[in-house]
Enzyme design. Structure first.
Site, PDB file in Angstrom:
ATOM      1  N   ASP A  96       0.745  -1.247   0.114  1.00 18.21           N
ATOM      2  CA  ASP A  96      -0.090   0.069  -0.078  1.00 18.21           C
ATOM      3  C   ASP A  96       0.974   1.177   0.225  1.00 18.21           C
ATOM      4  O   ASP A  96       1.714   0.916   0.958  1.00 18.21           O
ATOM      5  CB  ASP A  96      -0.926  -0.020   1.315  1.00 18.21           C
ATOM      6  CG  ASP A  96      -1.779   0.919   1.253  1.00 18.21           C
ATOM      7  OD1 ASP A  96      -2.758   1.177   0.391  1.00 18.21           O
ATOM      8  OD2 ASP A  96      -1.704   1.877   2.248  1.00 18.21           O
TER       9      ASP A  96
ATOM     10  N   GLU B 133      15.306 -15.445  -0.230  1.00 19.51           N
ATOM     11  CA  GLU B 133      15.696 -16.555   0.696  1.00 19.51           C
ATOM     12  C   GLU B 133      14.665 -17.381   0.884  1.00 19.51           C
ATOM     13  O   GLU B 133      15.041 -18.411   1.296  1.00 19.51           O
ATOM     14  CB  GLU B 133      15.859 -15.762   2.124  1.00 19.51           C
ATOM     15  CG  GLU B 133      16.946 -14.500   2.075  1.00 19.51           C
ATOM     16  CD  GLU B 133      16.846 -13.870   3.345  1.00 19.51           C
ATOM     17  OE1 GLU B 133      16.255 -14.134   4.451  1.00 19.51           O
ATOM     18  OE2 GLU B 133      17.736 -12.840   3.441  1.00 19.51           O
TER      19      GLU B 133
END
Length: 561
Positions: free
Chosen positions: A224, A275
């Site tokens: 957002d 990751e």
């Protein structure tokens, strides 16, 4: 910040080959949880309501769901004022409900993207409560943007910035002894103080939040106000143009939008997501002046997607549509990113109404009983069906907003006393705001709240015409908007259009948009008269044809097979 115990959840298998990531071609369905489906019966949608309709979304043919905020919040701005980023607000359910929804979605082949609100928190957030209770210059206040005021006694705000929701963007604290204190910045409501992203503590906390949801198995984040985190040093005065949209976009050099420092933040987030196994995705809500600038947000080491607001805001005009499509494919393609395509969301007038407006309507203003240029419903729906038929044939990823598959229009005649958008209150009713696109969905043509729940409660009133637009009324109708969406999505997937290549088709007139993508030729008639279709078998049409004539405001997919 508080947090609940993290529970790992399996994610869907993901493509490993570069260029084959799921988000490059996905059709992603936005759920506004409070208006989707309500299992508890309190009039507000919830996560168990989402779970109960996952089968409907699978039948529709979407690849992923984006969930608007469901985290713990006072709900001053419908959940975009977050008090705890690592818990579910009780009105939406529990973390256990979230885990169950995620597991069932993944089991059905649907991925989950969650909304993240990093620009600001709720004023009820633990950090802001600590800041209010701490002195000026303290580490607690350094997490937000506090400043001394101007004037002889600090009685004037630090600068002239305006809130997106209307009024000033600064609020002054009152000290425990009753004397006035510092001011804090809130680009949105006064209950939504902005974080200071120059503070390493803020950056580390959001890394923790990202990991919390990634460890649960989410497939990505819609970010957002992704263009608003970094403010220009010195916080210089700025006055936007009168006709500016509330989130920017058409303006250059705004000191609180699109600053260069945001790119460092998203490179860090990109590395964090990398990751994790597979293709977790970041999508930016970034209202920027051009596609070329927006494309900088989706360079290979930053965001994976950015909303194509320039496409969303393009009027129903063939020349302008051809231009924005070409610019989008070139601009995003230049950095190796897919273009996204979107026509509606929770912040804009639904495109079944917007495409038929005849007066200016800046983003965030909404439409209501006194708005000029109100749409003719039949024209709006016809154009919306055609616009979607065109959009879903474009290469890249597409976003749908809940209810557009039913052809829902903007609800214009909401009573004043029912409105809840902060924009309505902060502008003293001058702007209607976004409530009209957020009215709870109709699932059944009969029964309480049109199937939204079993009690008849609804946080915004549903109009009587919802009965004829309900999902059960459209499910078996071959001419319904729901059937059209299902057909488009099925053909899009079967023909691999999301991974295709666009080739323009000329010779059909200046007010026609036509192109080929793989085996499909798309023709959209934006002219004032019917046109004759080129050769080919009709695969999908947005409306009834008259022989080989394509009526005004309609679109069709053809194939030579």
């Amino acid at each position: 910040m508080t947090s609940a115990e993290s529970v790992a959840a399996p994610a869907l298998p993901r493509e490993a080959a570069p260029g084959g990531e799921w988000w490059r071609t996905a059709v992603i369905y936005q759920i506004y949880p409070r208006s989707f489906a309500d299992q508890s019966g309190d009039g507000i949608g919830d996560l168990r309501g989402v779970t109960s309709h996952l089968g409907d979304l699978a039948a529709l043919g979407v690849d992923a769901i984006w969930l608007s905020p469901f985290q713990r919040s006072p709900q001053k701005d419908a959940g975009y004022d977050v008090a705890d980023y690592c818990d579910v607000d009780p009105i939406f359910g529990t973390l256990a409900d979230f885990d169950e929804m995620l597991a069932q979605a993944h089991a059905g082949g649907i991925r989950i993207i969650v909304d993240l609100v990093p620009n600001h928190s709720s004023d009820q957030h633990g950090w802001f409560q600590e800041a209010v209770a701490s002195p000026a210059g303290s580490p607690e206040r350094a997490r937000y943007i506090f400043r001394d005021g101007k004037g002889a006694s600090g009685e004037l705000p630090p600068n002239n910035w305006e809130s997106v929701f209307g009024g000033g963007a600064w609020t002054r604290l009152t000290q425990p002894d009753g004397t006035p204190g510092q001011w804090y910045l809130h680009l949105f409501d006064a209950s939504q103080p902005d974080f200071d992203w120059s503070n390493p503590e803020v950056r580390e906390e959001f890394r923790r939040i990202l990991r919390f949801w990634l460890d649960r198995g989410v497939d990505g984040f819609r970010v957002d106000v992704a263009h608003g985190l970094v403010k220009k040093e010195g916080l210089p005065d700025y006055t936007p143009p009168k006709d500016a949209g509330s989130m920017g976009g058409g303006e250059a050099a705004v000191p609180y939008w699109g600053q260069d420092g945001v790119h460092e933040i998203y490179r860090d987030w990109h590395a964090l997501l990398a990751e994790y196994d597979g293709d977790r995705a970041l999508c930016a809500e970034a209202w920027l002046p051009s596609i070329a600038q927006t494309a900088l947000w989706v360079r290979p080491d930053e965001m994976h997607q950015a909303f194509n607001f320039e496409y969303l805001e393009t009027p129903w005009n063939a020349e302008k549509l051809r231009l924005v499509i070409a610019d989008s494919l070139a601009g995003y393609g230049a950095v190796g990113a897919p273009s996204t395509w979107v026509l509606s969301n929770h912040d804009v007038v639904r495109h079944a109404s917007r495409l038929a407006l005849t007066a200016e309507n800046p983003q965030g203003a909404g439409i209501g009983p006194k708005s000029p240029g109100k749409p003719i419903p039949e024209v709006g729906l016809r154009r919306a069906r055609a616009a979607t038929t065109l959009m879903l044939a474009l290469p890249g990823s597409a976003y749908l907003y809940q209810g557009e598959e039913l052809g829902l229009p903007e609800v214009i005649n909401l009573p004043d006393e029912a409105r809840q958008d902060p924009t309505w209150f902060r502008t003293n009713g001058e702007r209607y705001g976004r409530d009209g696109c957020r009215v709870p969905l109709p699932w059944t043509s009969e029964g309480p709240a049109y199937g939204f729940n079993e009690t008849g409660e609804s946080w915004l009133p549903q109009p009587a015409e919802w009965a004829g637009l309900a999902r059960d009324a459209q499910r078996d109708d071959p001419d319904s908007t729901l059937t059209l969406y299902k057909s488009l999505l099925a053909e899009r997937r079967a023909r691999g259009l999301g991974a295709g290549t666009l080739e323009w088709v000329d010779g059909l007139g200046p007010d026609v948009v036509a192109f080929r993508n793989g085996s499909i030729t798309v023709v959209a008639n934006l002219s004032a008269r019917p046109i004759e279709l080129p050769s080919g078998v009709v695969v999908v049409s947005s409306g009834p044809l008259t022989g080989r004539m394509l009526p005004v405001d309609q679109a069709v997919w053809l194939t030579g097979e």
